[in-house]
Design a protein around this motif. Structure first.
Motif, PDB file in Angstrom:
ATOM      1  N   UNK A   1       0.836  -1.208   0.000  1.00 19.64           N
ATOM      2  CA  UNK A   1       0.000   0.000   0.000  1.00 19.64           C
ATOM      3  C   UNK A   1       0.859   1.241   0.000  1.00 19.64           C
ATOM      4  N   UNK A   2       0.307   2.286  -0.546  1.00 18.49           N
ATOM      5  CA  UNK A   2       1.020   3.561  -0.539  1.00 18.49           C
ATOM      6  C   UNK A   2       1.082   4.094   0.889  1.00 18.49           C
ATOM      7  N   UNK A   3       2.255   4.664   1.260  1.00 22.82           N
ATOM      8  CA  UNK A   3       2.430   5.165   2.619  1.00 22.82           C
ATOM      9  C   UNK A   3       1.987   6.618   2.691  1.00 22.82           C
ATOM     10  N   UNK A   4       1.513   6.972   3.831  1.00 25.52           N
ATOM     11  CA  UNK A   4       1.096   8.356   4.029  1.00 25.52           C
ATOM     12  C   UNK A   4       2.320   9.278   4.021  1.00 25.52           C
ATOM     13  N   UNK A   5       2.096  10.523   3.627  1.00 28.78           N
ATOM     14  CA  UNK A   5       3.197  11.485   3.622  1.00 28.78           C
ATOM     15  C   UNK A   5       3.722  11.674   5.033  1.00 28.78           C
TER      16      UNK A   5
ATOM     17  N   UNK B   1       8.650   3.575  -6.213  1.00 31.77           N
ATOM     18  CA  UNK B   1       7.974   4.866  -6.357  1.00 31.77           C
ATOM     19  C   UNK B   1       7.086   5.140  -5.162  1.00 31.77           C
ATOM     20  N   UNK B   2       6.720   4.075  -4.421  1.00 28.58           N
ATOM     21  CA  UNK B   2       5.864   4.268  -3.266  1.00 28.58           C
ATOM     22  C   UNK B   2       6.549   5.048  -2.158  1.00 28.58           C
ATOM     23  N   UNK B   3       7.909   5.200  -2.232  1.00 27.16           N
ATOM     24  CA  UNK B   3       8.629   5.905  -1.187  1.00 27.16           C
ATOM     25  C   UNK B   3       8.548   7.414  -1.352  1.00 27.16           C
ATOM     26  N   UNK B   4       7.960   7.881  -2.433  1.00 28.94           N
ATOM     27  CA  UNK B   4       7.821   9.322  -2.613  1.00 28.94           C
ATOM     28  C   UNK B   4       6.936   9.880  -1.523  1.00 28.94           C
ATOM     29  N   UNK B   5       7.327  11.015  -0.979  1.00 31.79           N
ATOM     30  CA  UNK B   5       6.567  11.608   0.109  1.00 31.79           C
ATOM     31  C   UNK B   5       5.738  12.783  -0.368  1.00 31.79           C
TER      32      UNK B   5
ATOM     33  N   UNK C   1      12.277  -0.418  10.230  1.00 35.08           N
ATOM     34  CA  UNK C   1      11.160  -1.341  10.441  1.00 35.08           C
ATOM     35  C   UNK C   1      10.535  -1.824   9.138  1.00 35.08           C
ATOM     36  N   UNK C   2      10.949  -1.227   8.037  1.00 37.19           N
ATOM     37  CA  UNK C   2      10.370  -1.617   6.743  1.00 37.19           C
ATOM     38  C   UNK C   2      11.347  -2.502   5.976  1.00 37.19           C
TER      39      UNK C   2
END
Length: 490
Positions: free
Chosen positions: A91-95, A131-135, A176-177
């Motif tokens: 899942x995409x992570x929150x900013x 790309x999911x690491x983009x904040x 933790x990831x």
């Protein structure tokens, strides 16, 4: 009408609607209607039909049809057939929280935009990050505005502070990831591990890995049957349960009478929403005359199907709720589909296709007890109407020649129908209707509750000159029916 007579009639291009039986004048109507049937025992499932079965199985198992949309485009990337694919879709992570930075919300929004534009323009050489690491949030190119030169110096300083904060936070790995890896790399490792495990198992059995692979190929390359798809094992607690019931409508059995209002409610909803009927066109009287009453007399011989022959409703109950009904005639050589109606709320399950496959499965089941019953009749195939061509997608299907009443593979008939609307499928011009020769004097006539041959009727009523009409009747029904059915005269 007996089920045997009706079987003979549909093999000559007849159909029924309620109690009314009719035969189109093929050479005159604008859209010729050809009787179509499918050999249920030789059924070959298409890719689309398999998708429909998988979609239903997933809905019953998990309560949704997630992931099946991709099957419509490229089945190779679909999660169907391997649910483990889901665990690699993160899942995409929150900013990250930037509330500690003392800036205005407007400046924060502009900073996010600035960071996004730089990410879009840069060419990344390090592919170890997702790309999911983009904040930051992505925006469209049409929203492009300047975020530096047109802003006051204090606001530009705020933006610079935020940019630096984002850079620092992006370069700090979250312990933790787990590290983000390419799905391709994970799949390769999984294949290698699986191959190593198979090799080890083969060695432990005293076999060479090559022999083991050959045995595996022989067992896994067998194409799944219709029953394999329909009888997929369900979990202990499935999301939904589907129950099918075959209930007789004439004479009505208790199971049909007790669900009559439920059946009508689904019919009414279907006609209003799908066919846009008026209220008067789909009232209870219309429903009864169209799909309940029929001309067929029930017949239950010891050698026939357990439920006997006649007219039935094939009910689909989802979690105790009636969602679809297939109106069927079970005949000596076939199951004939009369009509299908369903709750439009469940259109996403492709119930039209699913019900046809279920009716084919029913035909195959009945054939195991009654060998002669192997055909599934789908009504009329109308090639000049694109919406009606779907019936030809059930393989193998056959069309009835309107002149010789012989059956021909649809693949051979369609090229002729591409040229002309009305076509004779039998290329042997000397062939004719073998069941058309009728001596009308021997036709049984029912008059004043007495059964007499037509020759006697002519003598009793010489003024009743309708010989041409009787000849036409004999030609339309064929010799077998003409000699065994009663022609009524008042």
């Amino acid at each position: 009408m007996s089920v045997g007579h009706y079987q003979e009639l549909i093999d000559r291009g007849w159909r029924r609607s309620g109690q009314y039986s009719y035969k189109p004048t093929m050479e005159k109507i604008c859209c010729p209607m050809y009787t179509i049937r499918c050999d249920a025992l030789e059924l070959k499932l298409s890719k689309t039909q398999k998708k429909v079965l998988k979609r239903m199985n997933r809905y019953l198992t998990h309560g949704d049809v997630k992931g099946l949309k991709s099957l419509d485009n490229d089945g190779s990337n679909s999660p169907i057939g391997g649910e483990e694919e889901y665990q690699f879709v993160r899942p995409r992570h929150k900013a990250k929280d930037l509330s500690s930075v003392n800036i205005s919300p407007e400046s924060l929004s502009e900073a996010k935009y600035s960071e996004t534009k730089r990410d879009e323009m840069s060419v990344k050489s390090d592919t170890s990050h997702c790309e999911d690491d983009k904040d930051v949030a992505s925006v469209t190119e049409s929203e492009s505005v300047s975020t530096t030169s047109d802003q006051p110096s204090s606001k530009r300083q705020d933006l610079t502070n935020i940019d630096n904060t984002l850079k620092v936070k992006k370069n700090i790995a979250d312990p933790n990831r787990p590290p983000c890896r390419k799905a391709k790399e994970i799949r390769r490792e999984r294949r290698e591990a699986k191959l190593a495990r198979r090799t080890q198992e083969a060695i432990s059995r005293g076999e060479s890995p090559m022999e083991s692979d050959n045995k595996k190929a022989k067992t896994t390359n067998v194409e799944k049957s219709l029953e394999d798809f329909l009888n997929e094992p369900m979990p202990a607690n499935p999301a939904h349960t589907l129950e099918l019931k075959l209930v007789r409508v004439n004479p009505p059995e208790a199971a049909f009478s007790s669900t009559y209002n439920d059946s009508y409610a689904v019919f009414r909803k279907y006609q209003l929403e799908i066919h846009h009927d008026t209220e008067s066109e789909c009232d209870k009287m219309s429903y009864k005359g169209f799909l309940v009453q029929g001309p067929l007399s029930p017949w239950k011989p010891a050698s026939g199907p357990r439920q006997g022959y006649g007219s039935f409703h094939h009910q689909y109950w989802l979690d105790g709720r009636l969602i679809a009904v297939g109106v069927l005639d079970v005949l000596p050589h076939s199951v004939s589909s009369v009509y299908l109606y369903y709750d439009p709320e469940f259109s996403f399950l492709s119930l039209g296709t699913y019900a046809s496959l279920r009716e084919l499965a029913l035909t195959r089941e009945l054939q195991r007890r009654t060998p002669a019953l192997k055909w599934y009749y789908m009504g009329f195939y109308i090639h000049s109407c694109p919406k009606m061509r779907y019936k030809g997608r059930y393989t193998p299907s056959f069309l009835l020649c309107p002149e010789t009443y012989k059956w021909f593979p649809i693949e051979d008939a369609v090229p002729k129908l591409d040229v002309v609307k009305y076509a004779r499928f039998n290329e042997d011009l000397t062939a004719n209707d073998e069941n058309a020769q009728v001596d009308i004097k021997k036709i049984p006539v029912l008059h004043d509750q007495s059964l007499i041959p037509y020759s006697t009727y002519e003598e009793l009523f010489p003024e009743d000159e309708n010989e041409d009409e009787v000849k036409e009747y004999a030609t339309l029904v064929g010799a077998k029916c003409a000699y065994s059915m009663f022609l009524c005269r008042s």
